[in-house]
Design an enzyme around this catalytic site. Structure first.
Site, PDB file in Angstrom:
ATOM      1  CG  ASN A 161     -12.007  -0.827   3.975  1.00  0.00           C
ATOM      2  OD1 ASN A 161     -12.324  -1.225   5.093  1.00  0.00           O
ATOM      3  ND2 ASN A 161     -10.834  -0.252   3.722  1.00  0.00           N
ATOM      4  N   GLY A 170     -15.547   2.561   3.827  1.00  0.00           N
ATOM      5  CA  GLY A 170     -14.303   3.288   3.598  1.00  0.00           C
ATOM      6  C   GLY A 170     -13.585   2.887   2.318  1.00  0.00           C
ATOM      7  CD  GLN A 171     -14.648  -0.944  -2.438  1.00  0.00           C
ATOM      8  OE1 GLN A 171     -15.765  -1.249  -2.005  1.00  0.00           O
ATOM      9  NE2 GLN A 171     -14.068  -1.563  -3.448  1.00  0.00           N
ATOM     10  CG  HIS A 193      -8.483  -3.473  -2.176  1.00  0.00           C
ATOM     11  ND1 HIS A 193      -9.411  -2.773  -2.921  1.00  0.00           N
ATOM     12  CD2 HIS A 193      -8.262  -2.727  -1.070  1.00  0.00           C
ATOM     13  CE1 HIS A 193      -9.729  -1.655  -2.294  1.00  0.00           C
ATOM     14  NE2 HIS A 193      -9.058  -1.604  -1.144  1.00  0.00           N
ATOM     15  CG  HIS A 215      -6.670  -2.987   3.243  1.00  0.00           C
ATOM     16  ND1 HIS A 215      -5.977  -1.824   3.044  1.00  0.00           N
ATOM     17  CD2 HIS A 215      -7.882  -2.811   2.658  1.00  0.00           C
ATOM     18  CE1 HIS A 215      -6.739  -0.963   2.375  1.00  0.00           C
ATOM     19  NE2 HIS A 215      -7.897  -1.536   2.136  1.00  0.00           N
ATOM     20  CG  ASP A 265      -2.076   0.945   1.096  1.00  0.00           C
ATOM     21  OD1 ASP A 265      -3.217   0.478   1.101  1.00  0.00           O
ATOM     22  OD2 ASP A 265      -1.836   2.167   0.988  1.00  0.00           O
TER      23      ASP A 265
HETATM   24  P1  AMP Z   1      -9.689   1.102   0.273  1.00  0.00           P
HETATM   25  O1  AMP Z   1      -9.872   2.409   0.993  1.00  0.00           O
HETATM   26  O2  AMP Z   1     -10.032  -0.120   1.064  1.00  0.00           O
HETATM   27  O3  AMP Z   1     -10.365   1.127  -1.092  1.00  0.00           O
HETATM   28  O4  AMP Z   1      -8.133   0.964   0.041  1.00  0.00           O
HETATM   29  C1  AMP Z   1      -7.463   1.516  -1.029  1.00  0.00           C
HETATM   30  C2  AMP Z   1      -6.010   1.518  -0.685  1.00  0.00           C
HETATM   31  O5  AMP Z   1      -5.263   1.642  -1.859  1.00  0.00           O
HETATM   32  C3  AMP Z   1      -5.589   2.664   0.239  1.00  0.00           C
HETATM   33  O6  AMP Z   1      -5.028   2.120   1.442  1.00  0.00           O
HETATM   34  C4  AMP Z   1      -4.539   3.426  -0.585  1.00  0.00           C
HETATM   35  O7  AMP Z   1      -3.468   3.886   0.205  1.00  0.00           O
HETATM   36  C5  AMP Z   1      -4.103   2.366  -1.584  1.00  0.00           C
HETATM   37  N1  AMP Z   1      -3.602   2.856  -2.851  1.00  0.00           N
HETATM   38  C6  AMP Z   1      -4.173   3.772  -3.658  1.00  0.00           C
HETATM   39  N2  AMP Z   1      -3.458   3.920  -4.782  1.00  0.00           N
HETATM   40  C7  AMP Z   1      -2.397   3.067  -4.681  1.00  0.00           C
HETATM   41  C8  AMP Z   1      -1.302   2.749  -5.519  1.00  0.00           C
HETATM   42  N3  AMP Z   1      -1.119   3.345  -6.704  1.00  0.00           N
HETATM   43  N4  AMP Z   1      -0.409   1.823  -5.083  1.00  0.00           N
HETATM   44  C9  AMP Z   1      -0.569   1.232  -3.884  1.00  0.00           C
HETATM   45  N5  AMP Z   1      -1.591   1.475  -3.053  1.00  0.00           N
HETATM   46  C10 AMP Z   1      -2.499   2.387  -3.452  1.00  0.00           C
END
Ligand code: AMP
Length: 114
Positions: free
Chosen positions: A87, A93-94, A100, A102, A30
């Site tokens: 999420n 919080g998505q 995905h 985490h 992340d």
């Molecule tokens: P969510 O809020 O569950 O949709 O998580 C999305 C996650 O993607 C967040 O923790 C961001 O920090 C992460 N994220 C967004 N863009 C990137 C990227 N280009 N590379 C790696 N992580 C990313």
């Protein structure tokens, strides 16, 4: 279904710190880590949310979770423990609409999450 930044990572159109890959799953760090270890496990199939997954995705969802668990075990994180989070939509919080998992590890987690 709209493309997302994770689709671009899967197709290698933008860089990511990839830590695991198999035929169905890609995992990368992340960008905004919330723990010493924060890895995202994504299915290569672009399922938008957990809510939009179907029975046809059951095996894939199992593979996704098992890939996260195997990574944690191989990295020596399992004994101390870790957290996995999915999420879903706004209240979940998505922010990226490509399903995905985490994997967070390396510090004490708290409950309930904020
Ligand atoms: P969510 O809020 O569950 O949709 O998580 C999305 C996650 O993607 C967040 O923790 C961001 O920090 C992460 N994220 C967004 N863009 C990137 C990227 N280009 N590379 C790696 N992580 C990313």
């Amino acid at each position: 279904m709209g493309d997302t930044i994770f689709g671009k990572i899967i197709r290698r159109e933008i860089p990511a710190d990839i830590v695991y890959e198999d035929d169905d799953v890609l995992a990368f760090r992340d960008l905004n880590a919330q723990a010493p270890v924060h890895v995202l496990f994504v299915p290569k199939k672009p399922i938008a949310t957990l809510d939009s997954a179907t029975a046809a995705d059951a095996e894939l969802l199992g593979k996704l979770l098992l890939a996260a668990a195997a990574y944690a075990r191989n990295e020596g994180l399992a004994e101390q423990g870790y957290r996995t989070v999915i999420n879903c939509n706004e209240h979940g919080g998505q922010t990226v609409f490509h399903l995905h998992v985490h994997l967070l590890a390396g510090r004490q987690m708290h409950w309930p999450p904020g």
